[in-house]
Design an enzyme around this catalytic site. Structure first.
Site, PDB file in Angstrom:
ATOM      1  N   LYS A   1       0.826  -1.215   0.000  1.00 39.72           N
ATOM      2  CA  LYS A   1       0.000   0.000   0.000  1.00 39.72           C
ATOM      3  C   LYS A   1       0.852   1.253   0.000  1.00 39.72           C
ATOM      4  O   LYS A   1       2.043   1.227   0.304  1.00 39.72           O
ATOM      5  CB  LYS A   1      -0.969  -0.025   1.171  1.00 39.72           C
ATOM      6  CG  LYS A   1      -2.135  -0.975   0.871  1.00 39.72           C
ATOM      7  CD  LYS A   1      -3.335  -0.769   1.747  1.00 39.72           C
ATOM      8  CE  LYS A   1      -4.452  -1.710   1.276  1.00 39.72           C
ATOM      9  NZ  LYS A   1      -5.510  -1.851   2.251  1.00 39.72           N
TER      10      LYS A   1
ATOM     11  N   ARG B   1      -3.880  -9.984   4.449  1.00 40.16           N
ATOM     12  CA  ARG B   1      -4.269  -9.990   3.023  1.00 40.16           C
ATOM     13  C   ARG B   1      -3.082  -9.449   2.225  1.00 40.16           C
ATOM     14  O   ARG B   1      -2.722  -8.287   2.371  1.00 40.16           O
ATOM     15  CB  ARG B   1      -5.518  -9.118   2.848  1.00 40.16           C
ATOM     16  CG  ARG B   1      -6.069  -9.095   1.443  1.00 40.16           C
ATOM     17  CD  ARG B   1      -7.312  -8.208   1.362  1.00 40.16           C
ATOM     18  NE  ARG B   1      -7.867  -8.227   0.030  1.00 40.16           N
ATOM     19  CZ  ARG B   1      -7.458  -7.442  -0.951  1.00 40.16           C
ATOM     20  NH1 ARG B   1      -6.483  -6.569  -0.757  1.00 40.16           N
ATOM     21  NH2 ARG B   1      -8.021  -7.512  -2.144  1.00 40.16           N
TER      22      ARG B   1
HETATM   23  C1  9MG Z   1     -10.244  -5.250  -1.175  1.00 35.80           C
HETATM   24  N1  9MG Z   1      -9.271  -4.689  -0.257  1.00 35.80           N
HETATM   25  C2  9MG Z   1      -8.264  -3.822  -0.569  1.00 35.80           C
HETATM   26  N2  9MG Z   1      -7.579  -3.505   0.541  1.00 35.80           N
HETATM   27  C3  9MG Z   1      -8.156  -4.192   1.561  1.00 35.80           C
HETATM   28  C4  9MG Z   1      -7.909  -4.284   2.931  1.00 35.80           C
HETATM   29  O1  9MG Z   1      -6.959  -3.582   3.528  1.00 35.80           O
HETATM   30  N3  9MG Z   1      -8.695  -5.073   3.677  1.00 35.80           N
HETATM   31  C5  9MG Z   1      -9.706  -5.782   3.110  1.00 35.80           C
HETATM   32  N4  9MG Z   1     -10.456  -6.558   3.916  1.00 35.80           N
HETATM   33  N5  9MG Z   1      -9.997  -5.733   1.802  1.00 35.80           N
HETATM   34  C6  9MG Z   1      -9.233  -4.941   1.048  1.00 35.80           C
END
Ligand code: 9MG
Length: 285
Positions: free
Chosen positions: A225, A260
Site C-alpha cells: 500500500k 491480506r
Molecule cells: C479489497 N481490499 C483492498 N484492501 C483491503 C484491505 O486492507 N482489507 C480488506 N479486507 N480488503 C481490502
C-alpha cells in the site's frame, strides 16, 4: 469474549489458531498492484494455484478496484469478472475462496458459485448487503473506510483514529448481529489506506492490539500500500516487499489473524517466525 479460532467457510475450514495469509487475486483491468496481468482466466487460475502452493490459507477474488480515485463498476461487470473464476476455483481447490465485493447481488451469486467468505470494504453498508450476507451464511469481513474510494483520500479526519475505527467496527458488528449474522461469523479490518493519512495509518498499526477487544478475528491488508511506499521514499509498488513484510509481522504480533497480501510465499515465511514465538508464549503462560 475471545475470537473464534476455526471458521467454517461454506464447508471449507479456515484455521486461525495461528496467523494466516489471504492471497489477493485481482480480476480488475486497472488493479494498482498487478497492472491487470491476471485478467485472463487461465492466468488467474495459475496465479491462484501458485498462491496455494506458497501457503495461502484463503484466496480473495475481487472484480472492482478499491484504490483511491477508482471508478465504480456495475454489478454485472463485477459478476462477469469474478463468478466464472470462483466457480472453477471452488471445484478445484481445497481452500476457501473469499469474494471481495460490496454489492448484495454479487455476494449472492458468488456464494452460490462456491465462495466461502465475503470481504466487504463497505462493511455491509450498501443497499441490501446486510440481508444478502445474513442469507449467505458464510463468514464476513467488515472493513472500516471513511468516505468512498473515489474521494476517501481528500482530507480524512478523526478525533482519535484508533478509537473512531474501533467504535465504527463495533457499530457494524452490532448491526450485523441485529440482522441475524452470528458474531462468530464476523471478522473486522481497520482498512489501512481507506480514508486515512500516513499518520492515521501509523497510529492504527501502533494501536492495532486495541481492536482485539472487539472479540472477533482481525484481518489486515497493508501489502504494497501507499503507506509503505511513502515510508520508503515514494517507492514503486513492485519494490515494497520488505516494507510490506515488516508491516505484516507487526500486525500479526499485535493480534492480526489474517494478512491480506500479494506476496504469499514471503509473507508465509515471515509469519512462521511470528507463530513460533507466539507458540512459546502460549506454553509459558
Ligand atoms: C479489497 N481490499 C483492498 N484492501 C483491503 C484491505 O486492507 N482489507 C480488506 N479486507 N480488503 C481490502
Amino acid at each position: 469474549m475471545s475470537a473464534p479460532k476455526i471458521l467454517d467457510c461454506a464447508g471449507k475450514t479456515l484455521d486461525l489458531s495461528q496467523p494466516q495469509v489471504m492471497g489477493i487475486l485481482n480480476l480488475t483491468p486497472d488493479s494498482f498492484s498487478d497492472g491487470g496481468r491476471f485478467t485472463a482466466r487461465d492466468a488467474a487460475i495459475k496465479h491462484a494455484m501458485q498462491m496455494i502452493d506458497e501457503g495461502a490459507a484463503i484466496i480473495d477474488v475481487g472484480g472492482e478496484s478499491t484504490r483511491p480515485g477508482a471508478q465504480p463498476v456495475t454489478a454485472q461487470q463485477e459478476m462477469d469478472r469474478v463468478i466464472p473464476l470462483i466457480e472453477t476455483l471452488a471445484g478445484e481447490i481445497p481452500l476457501p475462496i473469499s469474494v471481495d465485493t460490496s454489492k448484495a447481488e454479487v455476494m449472492r451469486e458468488a456464494v452460490s458459485a462456491g465462495a466461502g467468505m465475503i470481504n466487504d470494504v463497505m462493511a455491509l453498508r450498501d443497499s441490501g448487503a446486510l440481508e444478502a450476507a445474513a442469507e449467505a451464511a458464510v463468514p464476513v469481513c467488515l472493513m472500516h473506510m471513511q468516505g468512498e474510494p473515489r474521494t476517501m483520500q481528500c482530507n480524512p479526519h478523526y478525533d482519535d483514529v484508533v478509537d473512531d475505527v474501533k467504535t465504527f467496527l463495533q457499530q457494524r458488528l452490532d448491526a450485523c448481529v441485529a440482522s441475524g449474522i452470528p458474531q462468530d461469523r464476523l471478522i473486522v479490518d481497520p482498512g489501512f489506506g481507506f480514508g486515512k493519512t500516513l499518520p492515521h495509518n501509523l497510529a492504527l498499526l501502533d494501536g492495532l492490539q486495541n481492536l482485539d477487544q472487539l472479540g472477533v478475528p482481525l484481518l489486515v491488508g497493508i501489502s504494497r500500500k501507499s503507506m509503505i511506499g511513502a515510508l520508503l521514499g515514494e517507492r514503486a509498488v513492485e519494490e515494497r516487499l520488505y516494507g510490506s513484510l515488516a508491516a505484516a509481522v507487526m500486525a500479526a504480533m499485535k493480534g492480526s489473524a489474517i494478512l491480506r497480501v500479494h506476496d504469499v510465499q514471503a509473507t508465509v515465511d515471515a509469519l512462521k517466525i511470528v507463530s513460533a514465538v507466539q507458540a512459546v508464549n502460549l506454553v509459558i503462560k
